[in-house]
Design a protein around this motif. Structure first.
Motif: not given
Ligand code: NDP
Ligand SMILES: O=C1O[C@H](COP(=O)(O)O)[C@@H](O)[C@H](O)[C@H]1O
Length: 491
Positions: A77-87
């Motif tokens: 869940s942390v990884a997915e939250a982090f990846l929301q920042r990445v484009e």
């Protein structure tokens, strides 16, 4: 790390699909996210020229994070939250017009822009100019530059000049990842928080210093890069000279970036130039041949994948370095670093002089100097070897050397030690330059190293062979033995 969240920032990561970004930077960002250290609203724009989109990049990163992060530290869940920042944005870094898209991506609420150049250094200047013409940068933009800055003094000046056309020095964060290691920063605490050592830290009390940075790995598929660099450019010009500076520098008046860097520069300027007549006694270069590494057979450097079989590039360097100033006059610093050595080990040994008058068993005189062993990696900690009386009636006043031991993981509840890149990224987000290298440091280091390389190309001996899994060529042992000393081995 103290739990301070950084200001909201936009990060443009150039070279986001490269080895460094994938292996070091994204895992470090993930750990910062896990620690709650990235401000809400902060974003990362991953830039590379490969055909991909944001969804594809996020999928790729999730897989890689899952593979590379230790299971007990991986939280989906942390990884997915982090990846929301990445484009993801496709961009050819030479394409000036293409940089126009970057302005559209900026979020006005994120006043801080960080530009991370994880690309080949030869295109730092192009990227900087293209960013400037696309009006992407303000005076508050921070620009992160990877090592090596150049290949020698001249090329580093060109790169630094190109960057200086667009950015001020106080916007530039030149990375030497050794400065991000907790144990390397601890050298500052050890030296300047303990008056016990401060009063002993000079030629009156120290006979010599050893710095070893040994790696068990070879060149790990990086033949193309490594063969142009060699161990002196890859490790000595940056990491080893930084360690030497932290040991040798005078106390800074405070912990500000420029106070620390001013003192390091003074050391670099005081390094004695290694002239051709000193090469035989002060420099050893080596190249590994087939042998074993951690119990397994491994090929020699010239048999590595992609190798040019006539290469004379060094994979090992040992140097005897003199610092021409009052504090260190007559105190040699023996430094060595190499690939395919028996183990991964970075340590610094401070050898103190013996007491002025010796009254014990003459047979034990060789024991009569204290040593401070600073273990940077692995098994981070330090030991002060001191002399005591051997216990027991029949031992008389025989001496025994034993350690005052401080193993960080045992003494302190430290949990996991953050990777160097976590610390560095966090400091960049906070805008603190004290762990980054200033232009004059880089250039003084190149000036000193260039002279050794010049001596080699002016007809020095070819590298001496050493079998993988050994401590380098025997000449490196002879270099220190000639001075009546030996490389420290933990007994
Ligand atoms: N890897 C490491 O462990 C370390 C690396 N460094 C430094 O970090 C930097 C990056 O190294 P590393 O990640 O290993 O290098 P890589 O070659 O693996 O990655 C470079 C990245 O930049 C991209 N790139 C290069 N040229 C262009 C261009 N003109 N336009 C768009 N994209 C481009 C590459 O894309 P493509 O794949 O399409 O070519 C790739 O994504 C270098 O300065 C290196 O010296 C420093 C210390 C350690
Ligand atoms: O910068 C580099 O450092 C690594 C060694 O770093 P460490 O943190 O694992 O000690 C080295 O292997 C590499 O060749 C060099 O470019």
């Amino acid at each position: 790390m103290a739990n301070t969240i950084t200001a909201r920032c936009d990060i443009m990561l150039f070279g986001a699909l490269g080895d460094l970004a994938q292996r070091k930077l994204f895992p470090a960002f993930y750990q910062l996210e896990r620690g709650g250290l990235i401000a809400d609203g902060s974003r990362i724009l991953a830039l590379a020229r490969r055909e991909l989109d944001t969804a594809g990049l996020r999928k790729l990163l999730l897989e890689r994070l899952e593979q590379s992060i230790k299971p007990e530290e991986f939280d989906r869940s942390v990884a997915e939250a982090f990846l929301q920042r990445v484009e993801y944005q496709i961009l050819e870094f030479h394409d000036k017009e293409g940089f126009g898209v970057l302005n559209g991506w900026r979020d006005e609420q994120n006043s801080q822009l960080i530009v991370y150049l994880a690309s080949p250094p030869s295109i730092y200047g192009v990227i900087a100019r293209n960013l400037h013409s696309a009006s992407c940068c303000t005076e508050k933009t921070r620009v992160v530059v990877e090592k090596p800055v150049g290949h020698d003094l001249e090329s580093s000046r060109v790169i630094n000049d190109e960057l200086a056309e667009v950015y001020n020095e106080n916007q530039l964060f030149r990375i030497d990842h050794y400065l991000g290691k907790e144990t390397v920063q601890n050298l500052i605490a050890l030296r300047f928080a303990n008056n016990l050592f401060a009063s002993q830290w000079d030629q009156n009390h120290i006979s010599h210093v050893e710095i070893t940075v040994a790696e068990s790995v070879g060149i790990e598929g990086r033949w193309g890069y490594f063969d142009r660099a060699g161990q002196i450019r890859d490790m000595v010009q940056n990491h080893l000279l930084q360690l030497l500076c932290l040991i040798a520098m005078d106390p800074p008046s405070d912990l500000s970036a420029d106070s620390l860097r001013d003192e390091k520069v003074k050391v670099l300027k005081a390094l004695r130039t290694i002239t051709p007549d000193m090469m035989e006694t002060c420099v050893v270069r080596g190249q590994y041949t087939a042998g074993t590494s951690v119990g397994k057979p491994v090929p020699g450097y010239l048999e590595e994948e992609g190798a040019n079989r006539r290469s004379q590039t060094e994979t090992f360097v040992a140097l005897k370095v003199e610092i021409d100033n009052w504090r260190w006059s007559g105190v040699p610093f023996y430094i060595r670093t190499g690939k395919r050595l028996p183990e991964k080990l970075s340590q610094i040994i401070i050898h103190f002089k013996p007491a002025p008058h010796y009254i014990f068993d003459p047979d034990q005189k060789h024991l009569a100097n204290n040593k401070l062993i600073i273990r940077l990696q692995p098994d981070e900690g330090m030991a002060l070897k001191i002399l005591t009386k051997d216990q027991g009636l029949h031992k008389g006043m025989r001496l025994r050397q034993g350690p005052l031991e401080l193993t960080f993981s045992e003494t302190f509840e430290i949990g996991r030690i953050p990777d160097a890149y976590e610390r560095l990224l966090w400091e960049i987000m906070k805008g603190n330059q004290y762990l980054f290298v200033r232009r004059d440091e880089v250039e003084h280091a190149w000036r000193w190293v260039d002279r050794i390389i010049q001596n080699w190309s002016d007809g020095g001996d070819p590298p001496k062979r050493y079998a993988a899994g050994t401590w380098g060529p025997v000449a490196a042992i002879a270099m220190i033995t000639r001075d009546g000393r030996s490389w420290y081995e933990d007994a």
